[in-house]
Design an enzyme around this catalytic site. Structure first.
Site, PDB file in Angstrom:
ATOM      1  N   SER A  84      90.164 -49.671 -53.386  1.00 33.98           N
ATOM      2  CA  SER A  84      91.574 -50.083 -53.324  1.00 33.98           C
ATOM      3  C   SER A  84      91.980 -50.467 -54.743  1.00 33.98           C
ATOM      4  O   SER A  84      91.128 -50.806 -55.572  1.00 33.98           O
ATOM      5  CB  SER A  84      91.707 -51.304 -52.413  1.00 33.98           C
ATOM      6  OG  SER A  84      92.972 -51.898 -52.543  1.00 33.98           O
TER       7      SER A  84
ATOM      8  N   TYR B  75      88.517 -59.951 -49.464  1.00 31.41           N
ATOM      9  CA  TYR B  75      88.835 -58.512 -49.398  1.00 31.41           C
ATOM     10  C   TYR B  75      88.858 -57.928 -50.812  1.00 31.41           C
ATOM     11  O   TYR B  75      88.233 -56.897 -51.080  1.00 31.41           O
ATOM     12  CB  TYR B  75      90.182 -58.272 -48.706  1.00 31.41           C
ATOM     13  CG  TYR B  75      90.579 -56.807 -48.742  1.00 31.41           C
ATOM     14  CD1 TYR B  75      89.898 -55.863 -47.979  1.00 31.41           C
ATOM     15  CD2 TYR B  75      91.595 -56.350 -49.592  1.00 31.41           C
ATOM     16  CE1 TYR B  75      90.227 -54.517 -48.039  1.00 31.41           C
ATOM     17  CE2 TYR B  75      91.934 -55.009 -49.650  1.00 31.41           C
ATOM     18  CZ  TYR B  75      91.241 -54.090 -48.870  1.00 31.41           C
ATOM     19  OH  TYR B  75      91.559 -52.759 -48.937  1.00 31.41           O
TER      20      TYR B  75
HETATM   21  N1  LIG Z   1      96.205 -49.288 -45.916  1.00 29.71           N
HETATM   22  C1  LIG Z   1      96.170 -49.765 -47.140  1.00 29.71           C
HETATM   23  O1  LIG Z   1      97.167 -50.318 -47.638  1.00 29.71           O
HETATM   24  C2  LIG Z   1      94.906 -49.612 -47.963  1.00 29.71           C
HETATM   25  C3  LIG Z   1      95.021 -49.705 -49.358  1.00 29.71           C
HETATM   26  C4  LIG Z   1      93.867 -49.573 -50.123  1.00 29.71           C
HETATM   27  C5  LIG Z   1      92.650 -49.340 -49.512  1.00 29.71           C
HETATM   28  N2  LIG Z   1      92.580 -49.274 -48.148  1.00 29.71           N
HETATM   29  C6  LIG Z   1      91.254 -49.048 -47.541  1.00 29.71           C
HETATM   30  O2  LIG Z   1      91.305 -47.887 -46.747  1.00 29.71           O
HETATM   31  C7  LIG Z   1      90.270 -47.917 -45.780  1.00 29.71           C
HETATM   32  C8  LIG Z   1      90.823 -47.465 -44.447  1.00 29.71           C
HETATM   33  O3  LIG Z   1      91.793 -48.387 -44.004  1.00 29.71           O
HETATM   34  P1  LIG Z   1      93.184 -47.931 -43.362  1.00 29.71           P
HETATM   35  O4  LIG Z   1      94.249 -48.394 -44.260  1.00 29.71           O
HETATM   36  O5  LIG Z   1      93.138 -46.532 -42.940  1.00 29.71           O
HETATM   37  O6  LIG Z   1      93.219 -48.928 -42.094  1.00 29.71           O
HETATM   38  P2  LIG Z   1      93.134 -48.669 -40.521  1.00 29.71           P
HETATM   39  O7  LIG Z   1      94.211 -47.743 -40.101  1.00 29.71           O
HETATM   40  O8  LIG Z   1      93.090 -50.036 -39.926  1.00 29.71           O
HETATM   41  O9  LIG Z   1      91.716 -47.947 -40.314  1.00 29.71           O
HETATM   42  C9  LIG Z   1      90.501 -48.663 -40.422  1.00 29.71           C
HETATM   43  C10 LIG Z   1      89.356 -47.822 -39.896  1.00 29.71           C
HETATM   44  O10 LIG Z   1      88.144 -48.569 -40.049  1.00 29.71           O
HETATM   45  C11 LIG Z   1      87.440 -48.572 -38.803  1.00 29.71           C
HETATM   46  N3  LIG Z   1      86.718 -49.826 -38.607  1.00 29.71           N
HETATM   47  C12 LIG Z   1      87.210 -51.098 -38.642  1.00 29.71           C
HETATM   48  N4  LIG Z   1      86.245 -51.980 -38.345  1.00 29.71           N
HETATM   49  C13 LIG Z   1      85.110 -51.242 -38.104  1.00 29.71           C
HETATM   50  C14 LIG Z   1      83.784 -51.585 -37.720  1.00 29.71           C
HETATM   51  N5  LIG Z   1      83.404 -52.860 -37.530  1.00 29.71           N
HETATM   52  N6  LIG Z   1      82.887 -50.597 -37.555  1.00 29.71           N
HETATM   53  C15 LIG Z   1      83.249 -49.297 -37.729  1.00 29.71           C
HETATM   54  N7  LIG Z   1      84.486 -48.900 -38.086  1.00 29.71           N
HETATM   55  C16 LIG Z   1      85.412 -49.886 -38.253  1.00 29.71           C
HETATM   56  C17 LIG Z   1      88.528 -48.423 -37.746  1.00 29.71           C
HETATM   57  O11 LIG Z   1      87.987 -47.774 -36.593  1.00 29.71           O
HETATM   58  P3  LIG Z   1      87.696 -48.488 -35.180  1.00 29.71           P
HETATM   59  O12 LIG Z   1      88.781 -49.472 -34.934  1.00 29.71           O
HETATM   60  O13 LIG Z   1      87.664 -47.324 -34.231  1.00 29.71           O
HETATM   61  O14 LIG Z   1      86.355 -49.104 -35.350  1.00 29.71           O
HETATM   62  C18 LIG Z   1      89.523 -47.486 -38.427  1.00 29.71           C
HETATM   63  O15 LIG Z   1      89.179 -46.144 -38.188  1.00 29.71           O
HETATM   64  C19 LIG Z   1      89.737 -49.349 -45.786  1.00 29.71           C
HETATM   65  O16 LIG Z   1      88.506 -49.379 -46.473  1.00 29.71           O
HETATM   66  C20 LIG Z   1      90.788 -50.109 -46.566  1.00 29.71           C
HETATM   67  O17 LIG Z   1      90.268 -51.223 -47.223  1.00 29.71           O
HETATM   68  C21 LIG Z   1      93.685 -49.388 -47.367  1.00 29.71           C
END
Ligand SMILES: NC(=O)c1ccc[n+]([C@@H]2O[C@H](COP(=O)([O-])OP(=O)(O)OC[C@H]3O[C@@H](n4cnc5c(N)ncnc54)[C@H](OP(=O)(O)O)[C@@H]3O)[C@@H](O)[C@H]2O)c1
Length: 252
Positions: A131, A144
């Site tokens: 991130s 985080y």
């Molecule tokens: N959205 C943003 O603004 C942003 C910005 C920078 C970086 N990121 C990074 O992008 C990545 C993906 O996040 P996203 O934004 O796509 O959020 P999201 O829509 O909430 O997706 C998160 C994913 O992680 C999985 N997950 C959560 N807890 C888990 C666990 N205990 N075991 C296995 N899988 C788990 C969830 O699947 P299940 O619920 O099916 O387990 C889901 O598929 C993360 O690493 C986040 O830090 C996001």
């Protein structure tokens, strides 16, 4: 070509899975939400495999690796992760430790085990989703931000080791600013700046990975922030991040 995508049930991970499917990759998808995994398997068809796992549990991480290890994986996407908002003394300790286990420990284990396999055959790709937060200290989302600092530093060290060995194994860190996913709902915050789409983040991350670049910084503003933060004194940067995070607070 075959990829393992963690966190494939939502947001950036799902977009990466869809993108790879369009490029003709076979997929192994993981997450906790079995219904969504089953749906994706139906949509993608073919040889798509799914494995339900809670990657905040260490033995589950090894179980996912063991499921994959003889399946000739070419690409590991360490995407699963979440954030927690709040002052450090107020956030829930169990939730925060589970987040560290997911954002750091699971990524660490899978990166190490697949890297060993990839180095043996001198080919393979690792895409670690960090991130923009990974470049900074993050008051109000302290652990985080710290977890994403770990992801960037670990990946950067591996990149350098691979470069010195003239290895054909490639590692990239995807470092987006806000992306329109379920992330904010999970973290309990609102966006303070306009998010990019998960599809754009996925396409950009994969493009940089296949070009062999280390950083994937999807927008001009993320590039400016990632470079610019080096020239801002730590205390001032911390104060700026505090104000940005404070503006994201959900009013209850
Ligand atoms: N959205 C943003 O603004 C942003 C910005 C920078 C970086 N990121 C990074 O992008 C990545 C993906 O996040 P996203 O934004 O796509 O959020 P999201 O829509 O909430 O997706 C998160 C994913 O992680 C999985 N997950 C959560 N807890 C888990 C666990 N205990 N075991 C296995 N899988 C788990 C969830 O699947 P299940 O619920 O099916 O387990 C889901 O598929 C993360 O690493 C986040 O830090 C996001």
């Amino acid at each position: 070509m075959k990829a393992l995508v963690t966190g494939a049930t939502s947001g950036i991970g799902k977009a990466i899975a869809i993108n790879l499917h369009r490029r003709g990759w076979e997929l192994i998808l993981t997450g906790r939400n079995e219904k969504v995994l089953e749906k994706l398997k139906k949509v993608f068809g073919g040889n798509t495999e799914i494995i339900k796992a809670d990657l905040s549990e260490r033995n589950e991480v090894f179980r996912v690796y063991n499921f994959c290890k003889d399946k000739n994986i070419d690409l590991l996407v360490n995407n699963a992760g979440y954030g927690i908002f709040g002052k450090f003394d107020k956030t829930d300790i169990d939730d925060e430790l589970a987040m560290i286990d997911l954002n750091i420990t699971a990524l660490h284990i899978l990166t190490k085990l697949f890297l060993r396999d990839f180095k043996k055959r001198d080919s393979g790709y690792i895409l670690n989703v960090a991130s923009l937060a990974g470049f900074m200290t993050g008051a109000l989302m302290s652990s985080y931000y710290a977890s994403k600092n770990y992801v960037i530093r670990l990946s950067s060290a591996i990149y350098e080791e691979l470069r010195r060995e003239k290895s054909n194994v490639k590692i990239t860190v995807l470092c987006p600013a806000p992306v329109d996913t379920n992330f904010n709902n999970r973290a309990g915050v609102n966006f303070s700046i306009k998010p990019i789409t998960a599809e754009y983040a996925a396409e950009y991350g994969l493009k940089k990975l296949f070009q062999g670049k280390f950083f994937a910084l999807p927008t001009l503003s993320t590039k400016i922030c990632a470079v610019g933060q080096r020239f801002v004194p730590e205390r001032i940067l911390s104060a700026i991040v505090y104000n940005i995070q404070n503006a994201k607070k959900v009013d209850v």
